[in-house]
Design an enzyme around this catalytic site. Sequence first.
Site, mmCIF file in Angstrom:
data_model
loop_
_atom_site.group_PDB
_atom_site.id
_atom_site.type_symbol
_atom_site.label_atom_id
_atom_site.label_comp_id
_atom_site.label_asym_id
_atom_site.label_seq_id
_atom_site.Cartn_x
_atom_site.Cartn_y
_atom_site.Cartn_z
ATOM 1 N N PRO A 186 -1.628 1.786 2.820
ATOM 2 C CA PRO A 186 -2.825 1.209 3.381
ATOM 3 C C PRO A 186 -3.135 1.532 4.831
ATOM 4 O O PRO A 186 -2.532 0.972 5.731
ATOM 5 C CB PRO A 186 -2.557 -0.300 3.258
ATOM 6 C CG PRO A 186 -1.065 -0.422 3.108
ATOM 7 C CD PRO A 186 -0.489 0.932 3.057
ATOM 8 N N GLU A 187 -4.088 2.407 5.021
ATOM 9 C CA GLU A 187 -4.757 2.487 6.320
ATOM 10 C C GLU A 187 -6.190 2.071 6.046
ATOM 11 O O GLU A 187 -6.500 1.636 4.935
ATOM 12 C CB GLU A 187 -4.668 3.906 6.910
ATOM 13 C CG GLU A 187 -3.248 4.246 7.347
ATOM 14 C CD GLU A 187 -3.142 5.566 8.089
ATOM 15 O OE1 GLU A 187 -4.125 5.963 8.739
ATOM 16 O OE2 GLU A 187 -2.086 6.203 8.010
#
Length: 270
Positions: A2-3
């Site tokens: 997750p970015e």
Amino acid sequence: MPELPEVEIAARNLTRWLQGKTITSAHIPESRVLRGRSARAITAALVGRKVLRVDRRGKWLRASLDDDSSVFLHFGMSGRVVRRALDAPTERSERARVDVGATPASRASIRYLDPRMFGHLSIESEDIAAWTELGPDPLVDGIDTRTFAEALGQRRRAIKEVLLDQTVLAGIGNIQATEALWLARIDPRRRARSLEVREVGALARGILRSIGETLARDASPEVVYVRDAAADNPFRIYGRAGEPCPRCGAPLARVVQGGRATVFCPGCQR
DNA sequence: AACGGAACCTGAAAGC
DNA sequence: TGCTTTCAGGTTCCGT
């Protein structure tokens, strides 16, 4: 994984799955991702609530409920949300589950999976500091070059490390920082305050471009053939130390900054 | 105040 | 083949 782009996809999915829906049941085991209240209390606070909307800032998600409380969710290193059939078995890494839908056709089970448990899940009556203290979000707010340049001008640390500071810009992680610096032809080891105004502009464009491309790819997954080796790593230089730079051909180098790997091109990043 | 390093975890991949 | 080591897209805390 997750970015910002992955969390944005999750926000869109959760909006489709949950907005306007009432939570009919919740199943939440005790785990370290839960903050502030017990699993039992969080479960009780969710059941019967309607989800009004889901918002994202940086890597944080906020689901607003119909009693003025909000769910705050952060994926840490390994969190993600999936939709399953109601009768799908519980998975090993499942940290929370809510079921929604009034009609048989609309019933579904939304699950938060997080094997490493670096994520956060809590119910709050006010916005939390981690949310309110975030810097501008590149997608929500855009990047104002002057503001960005002023923030960078105050930092003595390496530009790569400063990009990971969520109070400067929200949502940039190790991949986006690495890719954006390559696009802008800037050496990640340079002090943030050493960047010229035109370099700050190039960096802002690099960040928006890298995020935009990752988002477009994640939003419309192409059919990937098993034999297609490029499918493994879609990035230009992230994870490619030792390979030739796609722009100038020099071997890509790897250094560690603030405990995180940085790949860059010694040939064309100055 | 600012910095480097360790800590928090599991699991997949690489190394031997 | 199978055991061991390394590494991972994030954040926070602790000691200097």
